[in-house]
Design a protein around this motif. Structure first.
Motif, short mmCIF file in Angstrom:
data_model
loop_
_atom_site.label_atom_id
_atom_site.label_comp_id
_atom_site.label_asym_id
_atom_site.label_seq_id
_atom_site.Cartn_x
_atom_site.Cartn_y
_atom_site.Cartn_z
N THR A 169 0.81 -1.29 0.03
CA THR A 169 -0.05 -0.08 -0.19
C THR A 169 1.04 1.31 -0.17
O THR A 169 1.93 1.05 0.22
CB THR A 169 -0.88 0.15 1.16
OG1 THR A 169 -0.06 0.05 2.29
CG2 THR A 169 -1.76 -1.16 1.28
N VAL A 170 0.26 2.36 -0.51
CA VAL A 170 1.17 3.52 -0.03
C VAL A 170 1.87 3.76 1.08
O VAL A 170 2.87 4.03 1.25
CB VAL A 170 0.40 4.76 -0.44
CG1 VAL A 170 0.96 6.09 -0.20
CG2 VAL A 170 -0.41 4.87 -2.09
N ALA A 171 0.86 3.60 2.12
CA ALA A 171 1.41 3.49 3.69
C ALA A 171 2.75 2.64 3.89
O ALA A 171 3.72 3.07 4.43
CB ALA A 171 0.56 3.46 4.67
N VAL B 21 5.16 9.37 -1.84
CA VAL B 21 4.95 8.26 -2.70
C VAL B 21 4.19 8.44 -3.65
O VAL B 21 4.17 7.96 -4.88
CB VAL B 21 4.66 7.02 -1.66
CG1 VAL B 21 4.11 5.49 -2.21
CG2 VAL B 21 5.71 6.59 -0.70
N LYS B 22 2.91 8.83 -3.44
CA LYS B 22 1.67 9.08 -4.29
C LYS B 22 2.35 9.97 -5.45
O LYS B 22 2.00 9.48 -6.81
CB LYS B 22 0.79 9.83 -3.71
CG LYS B 22 -0.17 9.00 -2.71
CD LYS B 22 -1.26 9.76 -1.99
CE LYS B 22 -1.93 9.03 -0.94
NZ LYS B 22 -3.17 9.90 -0.22
N PRO C 294 3.98 9.47 2.72
CA PRO C 294 2.94 8.90 1.91
C PRO C 294 2.62 9.78 0.65
O PRO C 294 2.58 9.27 -0.53
CB PRO C 294 1.76 8.61 2.75
CG PRO C 294 2.25 8.52 4.00
CD PRO C 294 3.40 9.74 4.29
N ALA D 8 5.74 3.70 1.85
CA ALA D 8 6.36 4.88 2.51
C ALA D 8 7.21 4.67 4.03
O ALA D 8 8.14 5.02 3.90
CB ALA D 8 5.12 5.90 3.16
#
Length: 167
Positions: free
Chosen positions: A129-131, A144-145, A141, A134
Motif C-alpha cells: 500500500t502507499v503507507a 510516494v503518491k 506517503p 512510505a
C-alpha cells in the motif's frame, strides 16, 4: 568486443530463457527446441557485428518465434489431414507478444530515475500500500503518491512512443 566474445555473451545470457520459451512453443520437444535455439544463435553469429548483447533479447526471441512458425508451416505442408467438421479446437496460446511487451516494459523501467523506480517496485511488484511503501522507503506517503504519479506518467509516455498500448 570481437564476434566470438559477443556470441558467447549472447549465448550465456539468453540460451536458457530462449530454450524455455521455444520448449513451450514446440509442445515440450526438447531436441527440436534445442535445434531452434542453436539455429537462432547461428543467425545471431551471422549478425554479431550489429547486435548489442545487452539489447539483443527482443531480436533473438523474434528470430526463434519465426523459426518455430516456419517449422510448423513445413510440418503442416507435409501432413495431410482430414478436417473434423462441426468442431472447433482452441489454438495453443502464443506468448511471444507478451514476452516482447515485457522486454519493452523492462527497458522503459530501466530509464526511470532511481526514486521513481523504487516507488513502482514497492507499489506494483511488491504490492504494498502507499503507507507500507512510505515506511519501507522512509518517505512521506504524499511523496510516494507524487512519485508514483510521475513515474506512471513517464512509463505511459515512453511505452506509447514505442507503440505499446494497454490491452
Amino acid at each position: 568486443m570481437d564476434d566470438d566474445t559477443a556470441i558467447r555473451a549472447l549465448y550465456d545470457r539468453y540460451r536458457r530463457p530462449l530454450f524455455g520459451y521455444v520448449l513451450r512453443s514446440v509442445g515440450g520437444d526438447h531436441q527440436y527446441a534445442e535445434d531452434i535455439v542453436q539455429e537462432t544463435m547461428a543467425r545471431a553469429w551471422a549478425h554479431a557485428a550489429e547486435l548489442d548483447p545487452d539489447r539483443a533479447g527482443r531480436w533473438l526471441f523474434t528470430v526463434a518465434r519465426n523459426l518455430v512458425i516456419s517449422g510448423r508451416r513445413k510440418r503442416a505442408a507435409r501432413v495431410t489431414e482430414v478436417a473434423i467438421e462441426g468442431r472447433e479446437f482452441a489454438a495453443p496460446g502464443d506468448d511471444i507478444d507478451r514476452v516482447l511487451q515485457a522486454w519493452q516494459v523492462a527497458e522503459v523501467l530501466r530509464g526511470l530515475s532511481h526514486d521513481h523506480l523504487q516507488v513502482i517496485v514497492e507499489l506494483f511488484y511488491r504490492r504494498r500500500t502507499v503507507a507500507e511503501a512510505a515506511v519501507v522507503l522512509g518517505i512521506p506517503p504524499g511523496t510516494v503518491k507524487s512519485r508514483s504519479y510521475y513515474a506512471l506518467h513517464a512509463l505511459r509516455a515512453a511505452l506509447e512512443e514505442r507503440g505499446v498500448t494497454g490491452s
